[in-house]
Motif scaffolding. Structure first.
Motif, PDB file in Angstrom:
ATOM      1  N   THR A  58      14.619  52.794  -1.364  1.00  0.00           N
ATOM      2  CA  THR A  58      15.779  53.674  -1.422  1.00  0.00           C
ATOM      3  C   THR A  58      16.668  53.423  -0.222  1.00  0.00           C
ATOM      4  OG1 THR A  58      14.379  55.342  -2.478  1.00  0.00           O
ATOM      5  CG2 THR A  58      16.505  56.074  -1.652  1.00  0.00           C
ATOM      6  N   LEU A  59      17.970  53.421  -0.456  1.00  0.00           N
ATOM      7  CA  LEU A  59      18.950  53.242   0.606  1.00  0.00           C
ATOM      8  C   LEU A  59      19.495  54.605   1.009  1.00  0.00           C
ATOM      9  CD1 LEU A  59      20.505  51.078   2.250  1.00  0.00           C
ATOM     10  CD2 LEU A  59      22.307  51.287   0.531  1.00  0.00           C
ATOM     11  N   TYR A  60      19.448  54.899   2.303  1.00  0.00           N
ATOM     12  CA  TYR A  60      19.944  56.168   2.844  1.00  0.00           C
ATOM     13  C   TYR A  60      21.025  55.893   3.866  1.00  0.00           C
ATOM     14  CZ  TYR A  60      15.540  58.072   1.051  1.00  0.00           C
ATOM     15  OH  TYR A  60      14.486  58.431   0.256  1.00  0.00           O
ATOM     16  N   LYS A  61      21.854  56.907   4.132  1.00  0.00           N
ATOM     17  CA  LYS A  61      22.819  56.850   5.222  1.00  0.00           C
ATOM     18  C   LYS A  61      22.160  57.470   6.450  1.00  0.00           C
ATOM     19  CE  LYS A  61      27.084  56.919   2.630  1.00  0.00           C
ATOM     20  NZ  LYS A  61      28.415  57.503   2.504  1.00  0.00           N
ATOM     21  N   VAL A  62      22.434  56.875   7.608  1.00  0.00           N
ATOM     22  CA  VAL A  62      21.914  57.401   8.867  1.00  0.00           C
ATOM     23  C   VAL A  62      23.101  57.748   9.754  1.00  0.00           C
ATOM     24  CG1 VAL A  62      20.491  56.948  10.892  1.00  0.00           C
ATOM     25  CG2 VAL A  62      19.858  55.950   8.685  1.00  0.00           C
ATOM     26  N   GLU A  63      23.133  58.973  10.239  1.00  0.00           N
ATOM     27  CA  GLU A  63      24.211  59.419  11.115  1.00  0.00           C
ATOM     28  C   GLU A  63      23.690  59.508  12.542  1.00  0.00           C
ATOM     29  OE1 GLU A  63      25.495  63.130   9.457  1.00  0.00           O
ATOM     30  OE2 GLU A  63      26.375  62.168   7.701  1.00  0.00           O
ATOM     31  N   GLY A  64      24.508  59.063  13.488  1.00  0.00           N
ATOM     32  CA  GLY A  64      24.160  59.186  14.892  1.00  0.00           C
ATOM     33  C   GLY A  64      23.814  57.878  15.575  1.00  0.00           C
TER      34      GLY A  64
ATOM     35  N   THR B 135      24.618  54.481  17.335  1.00  0.00           N
ATOM     36  CA  THR B 135      25.783  53.923  18.008  1.00  0.00           C
ATOM     37  C   THR B 135      25.533  52.551  18.631  1.00  0.00           C
ATOM     38  OG1 THR B 135      25.200  55.079  20.044  1.00  0.00           O
ATOM     39  CG2 THR B 135      26.716  56.214  18.539  1.00  0.00           C
ATOM     40  N   CYS B 136      24.273  52.114  18.677  1.00  0.00           N
ATOM     41  CA  CYS B 136      23.981  50.843  19.343  1.00  0.00           C
ATOM     42  C   CYS B 136      22.686  50.232  18.786  1.00  0.00           C
ATOM     43  CB  CYS B 136      23.834  51.049  20.845  1.00  0.00           C
ATOM     44  SG  CYS B 136      22.448  52.096  21.297  1.00  0.00           S
ATOM     45  N   GLY B 137      22.368  49.048  19.253  1.00  0.00           N
ATOM     46  CA  GLY B 137      21.155  48.379  18.813  1.00  0.00           C
ATOM     47  C   GLY B 137      19.891  49.150  19.175  1.00  0.00           C
TER      48      GLY B 137
ATOM     49  N   ASP C 281      20.519  48.944   9.089  1.00  0.00           N
ATOM     50  CA  ASP C 281      21.750  48.200   9.299  1.00  0.00           C
ATOM     51  C   ASP C 281      22.702  49.071  10.120  1.00  0.00           C
ATOM     52  OD1 ASP C 281      24.352  47.080   9.047  1.00  0.00           O
ATOM     53  OD2 ASP C 281      23.753  46.066   7.195  1.00  0.00           O
ATOM     54  N   LEU C 282      22.846  48.730  11.392  1.00  0.00           N
ATOM     55  CA  LEU C 282      23.703  49.505  12.293  1.00  0.00           C
ATOM     56  C   LEU C 282      25.155  49.492  11.837  1.00  0.00           C
ATOM     57  CD1 LEU C 282      24.170  51.058  14.940  1.00  0.00           C
ATOM     58  CD2 LEU C 282      24.357  48.848  16.082  1.00  0.00           C
TER      59      LEU C 282
ATOM     60  N   LYS D 103      26.512  49.143   8.916  1.00  0.00           N
ATOM     61  CA  LYS D 103      26.756  49.941   7.705  1.00  0.00           C
ATOM     62  C   LYS D 103      26.281  51.376   7.860  1.00  0.00           C
ATOM     63  CE  LYS D 103      26.545  46.054   4.505  1.00  0.00           C
ATOM     64  NZ  LYS D 103      25.842  45.473   3.353  1.00  0.00           N
ATOM     65  N   GLY D 104      25.451  51.646   8.865  1.00  0.00           N
ATOM     66  CA  GLY D 104      24.912  52.991   9.060  1.00  0.00           C
ATOM     67  C   GLY D 104      23.936  53.371   7.977  1.00  0.00           C
ATOM     68  N   THR D 105      23.102  52.405   7.571  1.00  0.00           N
ATOM     69  CA  THR D 105      22.162  52.658   6.483  1.00  0.00           C
ATOM     70  C   THR D 105      20.737  52.273   6.868  1.00  0.00           C
ATOM     71  OG1 THR D 105      22.516  50.465   5.525  1.00  0.00           O
ATOM     72  CG2 THR D 105      23.900  52.274   4.693  1.00  0.00           C
ATOM     73  N   ALA D 106      19.812  52.824   6.109  1.00  0.00           N
ATOM     74  CA  ALA D 106      18.403  52.460   6.245  1.00  0.00           C
ATOM     75  C   ALA D 106      17.829  52.287   4.844  1.00  0.00           C
ATOM     76  CB  ALA D 106      17.627  53.543   6.985  1.00  0.00           C
ATOM     77  N   SER D 107      17.200  51.149   4.619  1.00  0.00           N
ATOM     78  CA  SER D 107      16.526  50.870   3.362  1.00  0.00           C
ATOM     79  C   SER D 107      15.040  51.129   3.600  1.00  0.00           C
ATOM     80  CB  SER D 107      16.760  49.415   2.952  1.00  0.00           C
ATOM     81  OG  SER D 107      16.054  49.114   1.777  1.00  0.00           O
ATOM     82  N   VAL D 108      14.479  52.060   2.843  1.00  0.00           N
ATOM     83  CA  VAL D 108      13.098  52.480   3.054  1.00  0.00           C
ATOM     84  C   VAL D 108      12.280  52.191   1.810  1.00  0.00           C
ATOM     85  CG1 VAL D 108      11.583  54.418   3.622  1.00  0.00           C
ATOM     86  CG2 VAL D 108      13.883  54.312   4.601  1.00  0.00           C
ATOM     87  N   GLU D 109      11.185  51.455   1.993  1.00  0.00           N
ATOM     88  CA  GLU D 109      10.276  51.158   0.892  1.00  0.00           C
ATOM     89  C   GLU D 109       9.041  52.034   1.034  1.00  0.00           C
ATOM     90  OE1 GLU D 109       7.465  47.501  -0.555  1.00  0.00           O
ATOM     91  OE2 GLU D 109       9.465  47.011   0.195  1.00  0.00           O
ATOM     92  N   GLY D 110       8.695  52.708  -0.046  1.00  0.00           N
ATOM     93  CA  GLY D 110       7.520  53.570  -0.039  1.00  0.00           C
ATOM     94  C   GLY D 110       7.731  54.768  -0.940  1.00  0.00           C
ATOM     95  N   ASP D 111       6.730  55.608  -0.965  1.00  0.00           N
ATOM     96  CA  ASP D 111       6.772  56.793  -1.825  1.00  0.00           C
ATOM     97  C   ASP D 111       6.846  58.080  -1.015  1.00  0.00           C
ATOM     98  OD1 ASP D 111       6.581  55.188  -4.111  1.00  0.00           O
ATOM     99  OD2 ASP D 111       4.406  55.097  -3.938  1.00  0.00           O
ATOM    100  N   THR D 112       7.479  58.011   0.136  1.00  0.00           N
ATOM    101  CA  THR D 112       7.581  59.157   1.027  1.00  0.00           C
ATOM    102  C   THR D 112       8.733  60.051   0.602  1.00  0.00           C
ATOM    103  OG1 THR D 112       6.769  57.750   2.798  1.00  0.00           O
ATOM    104  CG2 THR D 112       7.775  59.822   3.441  1.00  0.00           C
TER     105      THR D 112
END
Length: 68
Positions: free
Chosen positions: A4-10, A12-14, A36-37, A39-48
């Protein structure tokens, strides 16, 4: 397992990117994470559940959102 692809807010750097990745990987049930800094996204694999992922990032000072 679902990815699942999510947006991450906050982020600002590596350093933030690495911190978010580490926090998400520490959640039980997560098997892989790609952040991906630019794009501000996180792709998470799993069933969490989203709530568990969001709580882990909130504790670190970031916000996780469902994509629009």
């Amino acid at each position: 397992m679902a990815t699942t692809l999510y947006k991450v807010e906050g982020m600002t750097c590596g350093g933030c990117q690495r911190h978010v990745e580490k926090a998400l990987k520490g959640v039980p049930g997560v098997s892989a994470v790609q952040v991906d800094l630019a794009k501000g996204t996180a792709s998470v694999e799993g069933d969490t559940p989203f709530e568990a992922l969001a709580a882990a990032l909130k504790a670190e000072g970031y916000a996780l959102r469902h994509p629009d």
